[in-house]
Design an enzyme around this catalytic site. Structure first.
Site, PDB file in Angstrom:
ATOM      1  CG  ASP A 301      -0.185   0.134   2.523  1.00 30.29           C
ATOM      2  OD1 ASP A 301       0.739  -0.666   2.737  1.00 30.29           O
ATOM      3  OD2 ASP A 301      -0.520   1.018   3.329  1.00 30.29           O
ATOM      4  CD  GLU A 302      -0.950   4.682   2.970  1.00 32.01           C
ATOM      5  OE1 GLU A 302      -2.008   5.262   3.276  1.00 32.01           O
ATOM      6  OE2 GLU A 302      -0.037   4.454   3.793  1.00 32.01           O
TER       7      GLU A 302
END
Length: 615
Positions: A301-302
């Site tokens: 993620d991210e």
């Protein structure tokens, strides 16, 4: 006169009977209505019978096969921990008052891998097609016995709606104490949750340069995993990558992604390097020494949080070299995911990732067999992921508990009859393709709350996710009635009271290794203690801050102005031998005394904690 009175009584009796027939919702009718025993999750199917089961001094646990005996042994320990005494485990014929544990594989068509049947009468029997199913039946039994030694006669067939029922904990950056995690495992099992997804750092033998604080020793993880195995909670590890890698590569600039201005990115792994992949998979191999789960979570993620792929032209060059002129920079990111997926599959593990990186800007698909945990509303919706063949878990932002920040509104979710079909940005009509759901705990503001404060916020959310993933998401008319279930069943057997301060409030002299100080010990509302001296309160301040917490080993404890809201002024007094160890409630490091007489914090495996004698 007597005859007249008799006729009047008969007339009044007839009128009363007519009233009862005309008003079946009267108090009398309500009293006669069968009542389903109270559990969390609630029993969806209960058929009452006459009489009750009585647990007593003569009760035995009867199990005739090895799988049943393992379940019975765990139940015996939990009965003792819950204050029900020592209950023997035996084989052979049962007698009235006994509890019979039966693992019967032939029951699989009706019960699946986790369902069970419970029958209460002169004796009480629990049947599962597997040991896990029988184990969940014993959790129901423990909840019923928490309300009294008599259980109404009847029977239930109780089968979960979703196969993944979880809690995610980011024990990353911030260290979460092992007793707290062990309490969590017991509470999860008590409520029939079966997955603890744990992002954490295991102290590495292969890469000692990565052993900045926040880690767990391998022996600590073995202990936690053994508890999870016994309580049928699969503990799935996560090393987040290729973003959020700073706990692992802050001392490895050679593996950090470099932007077009030449700046190193200590949180981003350079996925274009073979060395970065080799480094990550070597960490996976170390984790395999202590974790037994059949899944591996790589986060994903991210990756470009606060930046974008345009700043890293090497990503586009790598993707086009491997996938042709139409490839995008995001294909390099997906390529890394797929290489990790193949590596995990080769080790017998299934890959899990978060959804936010799957924005549709890639031309290379994520490998089949990957489970996607959906938390953020992006262009690629859950319905599309399911249509593409991915298993999808609901990990919605609305289920988050952020330390010192956003807390899930459990009451609102319950009132809305939230269930795992309700994703961020999309509500699905069918549960097909949805594996289940989890709540997630994040340490974004590390000093915002102590572990004990997090626990207080967690338990209602934990019971709600257990209910919503196992059965009917709205079994009671009001949230107050639902929370009353949690009060009725109480805490899981064997959980430790981590809010107990082992010494009474008062003024003490602390002595250890030639150092002494005098301080008032004052219990805090969350179950720690402040140490107040003449120059203020003892605190860890200074050094490197991580998530607003002073997590650098070797930082000195100092006397600072007292502040009841300052969580790093709270201390745990851990009994040890004929004294106490002092652990900071936030940093989870222990005070030790240096050769030159300074009082500093260190991880307990690096420096032996000072043994403080109190007088």
């Amino acid at each position: 006169m007597p005859e007249t009175r008799k006729r009047l009584v008969r007339l009044l009796g007839a009128a009363a009977a007519l009233t009862l027939l005309a008003a079946p919702t009267s108090a009398v009718a309500q009293q006669r209505r069968p009542v389903t025993p109270v559990t969390v999750p609630a029993l969806a199917d209960w058929t009452p019978e006459q009489g009750s089961y009585a647990f007593g001094a003569g009760t035995r646990l009867v199990a005739d096969d090895a799988a049943g005996r393992r379940v019975a042994d765990t139940l015996a320990d939990d009965l003792r921990a819950a204050g029900h005494g020592v209950v023997p485990v035996t084989t052979g014929a049962s007698r009235p008052g006994d509890i019979v544990i039966d693992v019967r594989p032939s029951a699989a068509p009706a019960l699946g891998a986790e369902g069970y049947q419970l029958t209460s009468g002169r004796r009480l029997s629990i049947t599962g097609a597997t040991g896990t199913g029988a184990f969940y039946g014993t959790r129901t039994l423990l909840q019923l016995l928490a309300q009294g030694d008599r259980i109404p006669a009847g029977h239930t067939t109780d089968v979960p709606r979703y196969r993944e029922r979880g809690v995610g904990v980011c024990a990353c950056y911030i260290h979460v104490s092992l007793p707290w995690l062990e309490n969590l495992v017991r509470e999860m099992a008590y409520h029939k949750l079966n997955q603890l997804l744990l992002e954490l750092k295991v102290k590495s033998d292969v890469h000692p340069e990565a052993n900045t604080w926040g880690y767990y020793t391998k022996d600590e993880i073995r202990r936690l995993v053994a508890l999870g195995d016994r309580y049928h909670v699969e503990i799935i590890p996560e090393i987040n990558s290729p973003g959020h890698m700073d706990p692992w590569i802050e001392n490895r600039p050679d593996l950090q992604l470099t932007d077009s201005d030449g700046n190193k990115q200590p949180a981003r792994l350079d996925v274009t390097q073979q060395a970065a992949f080799d480094y990550y998979t070597s960490l996976m191999d170390e984790y395999a020494q202590v974790f037994t789960a059949k899944s591996w979570h790589m986060g994903a993620d991210e990756y470009m949080l606060g930046s974008d792929y345009a700043k890293y032209p090497q990503m586009l060059a790598f993707a086009r070299q491997k996938y042709g002129p139409d490839a995008t920079p995001q294909d390099a990111y997906v390529d890394f995911i797929n290489r990790v997926q193949a590596y995990a599959a080769g080790k017998g593990r299934q890959l899990r990732i978060w959804n936010d990186g799957l924005t549709g800007a890639n031309t290379v698909p994520v490998a089949a067999g990957t489970t996607v945990e959906h938390w953020l509303d992006v262009a690629v919706k859950p319905s599309r992921l399911i249509a593409q063949g991915y298993a999808v878990m609901n990990a919605s932002y609305s289920l988050y508990l952020v330390r010192g920040g956003f807390h899930s509104d459990t009451e609102a979710l319950y009132d809305q009859s939230w269930d795992p079909r309700s994703f961020e940005g999309e509500k699905l009509a069918s549960a097909d393709g949805i594996t289940g759901a989890k709540i997630s705990l994040w340490p974004d503001n590390g000093s915002g709350e102590t572990e004990n404060e997090v626990a207080t916020e967690l338990w209602p959310a934990l019971r709600h996710i257990a209910q919503a993933t196992w059965g009917d998401p709205h079994p009671d008319a009001t949230y107050a009635e639902f929370t009353a279930r949690g009060t009725a069943v109480g805490p899981a057997p064997g959980v430790r009271d981590l809010t107990k301060v082992p010494v009474p409030d008062g003024t003490y002299t602390f002595r250890a290794d030639g150092v002494s100080f005098r301080a008032d010990v004052l219990r805090t509302p969350d179950g720690y203690a402040t140490l107040r001296g003449t120059d203020g309160c003892l605190e860890i301040r200074g050094g490197k801050l991580t998530l607003n917490a002073p997590l650098q080993p070797g930082v000195q404890a100092t006397w600072e102005p007292c502040d009841s809201q300052n969580t790093v002024q709270r201390w745990e007094l851990e009994p040890a031998a004929d004294g106490y160890h002092l652990f900071d409630a936030i940093t989870r490091m222990a005070l030790t005394v240096t050769d030159d007489g300074r009082v500093v914090q260190y991880p307990p495996d690096q420096h032996t904690p000072a043994l403080w004698h109190l007088t």
